[in-house]
Design a protein around this motif. Structure first.
Motif: not given
Length: 266
Positions: A9, A92, A95, A115, A117-118, A151, A215, A219-220, A222
């Motif tokens: 993602e 999501s 996550n 989030n 990052s989103t 998060c 993944k 995400m973490t 990012d």
């Protein structure tokens, strides 16, 4: 059949697959993967969570705003809405359940998510597309510092599960070596014997879960990088700290230590 794994993602692109017959490759297909592909449409949105807000204004149409969203996410209607303004909610699927709300119409679009990052992914895509089409836009983002720890709490159960699985597997490997080099291991307690008997099962479970956890690690890291990028801090130091975070997640994870890492001053 041959294949190339899809990007995670936050990345554009897609896996490719081809079929072979009599050693001849004759068909190639590309399956698009959208930047927020691990989200699904939902009916509700929790306003009580700490939220980051991205606001985009400018000389764009409803159709262009709708197109931006459809480039980011699946489950978007093909046709542009005819209403003056529309709202879509997403969660999501991977996550632990962070959320996204998109509200847009002609000249104005607002994206809210717990989030960071989103909204960073959406910001990057819209900026790129607006530049490509020479659309003048104004972009502002309100960052909720509370959303960062929020998060990490959502990510924590999966992170803790995999970290404990890795530790248990390392112990099982050591016990397997012990069994191979000692005739009598009857002194092992019941817990250690159970771990030793579960050697194959632990290996299978670790292999099965590794890709999913990679993944989540991504995400973490990012989220860490986006925290500073949205504050205007980037460059080699940020990337180096991101790599250090990845090593930390693999070897010394605990929720308390992770929060401390995120809060360390640059």
């Amino acid at each position: 059949m041959t294949g190339q794994r899809a990007p995670g993602e936050g990345h554009w692109g897609g896996p490719r697959s081809s079929r072979r017959e009599n050693n001849r490759e004759f068909q190639l297909r590309t399956y698009p993967v959208k930047p927020l592909s691990l989200h699904e449409r939902v009916h509700s949105f929790d306003d009580s969570r700490p939220l980051n807000t991205l606001t985009v204004t400018g000389a764009f149409t409803m159709g262009e705003a709708h197109g931006w969203l459809s480039m980011c996410l699946s489950e978007i209607p093909l046709r542009s809405p005819t209403d003056d303004s529309v709202t879509f909610n997403f969660a999501s699927t991977y996550n632990g359940g962070t959320q996204l709300q998109a509200t847009y119409g002609k000249g104005r679009a607002v994206y809210r998510s717990d989030n960071l990052s989103t909204v960073a992914i959406i910001k990057d895509l819209i900026s790129k597309e607006a530049t490509r089409k020479q659309i003048k836009i104004n972009v502002s983002i309100e960052v909720s510092e509370d959303s960062i720890i929020h998060c990490l709490k959502i990510f924590h159960p999966k992170m803790e599960y995999f970290f404990n699985l890795r530790r248990k597997l390392e112990l099982a490997d050591a016990l397997k070596d012990l069994e191979a080099n000692q005739e009598d291991i009857s002194y092992l307690n019941d817990e250690l014997r159970t771990i030793l008997r579960s050697y194959e099962k632990l290996h299978d479970e670790f292999t099965r879960e590794s890709f999913r956890n990679d993944k989540l690690f991504g995400m973490t890291t990012d989220l860490f990088i986006d925290k500073y990028r949205m504050a205007g801090v980037s460059g080699d130091h940020t990337r180096r700290r991101g790599k250090e975070l990845l090593q930390f997640l693999q070897s010394r994870y605990s929720f308390e230590n992770l929060v401390s890492f995120f809060n360390e001053p640059f």
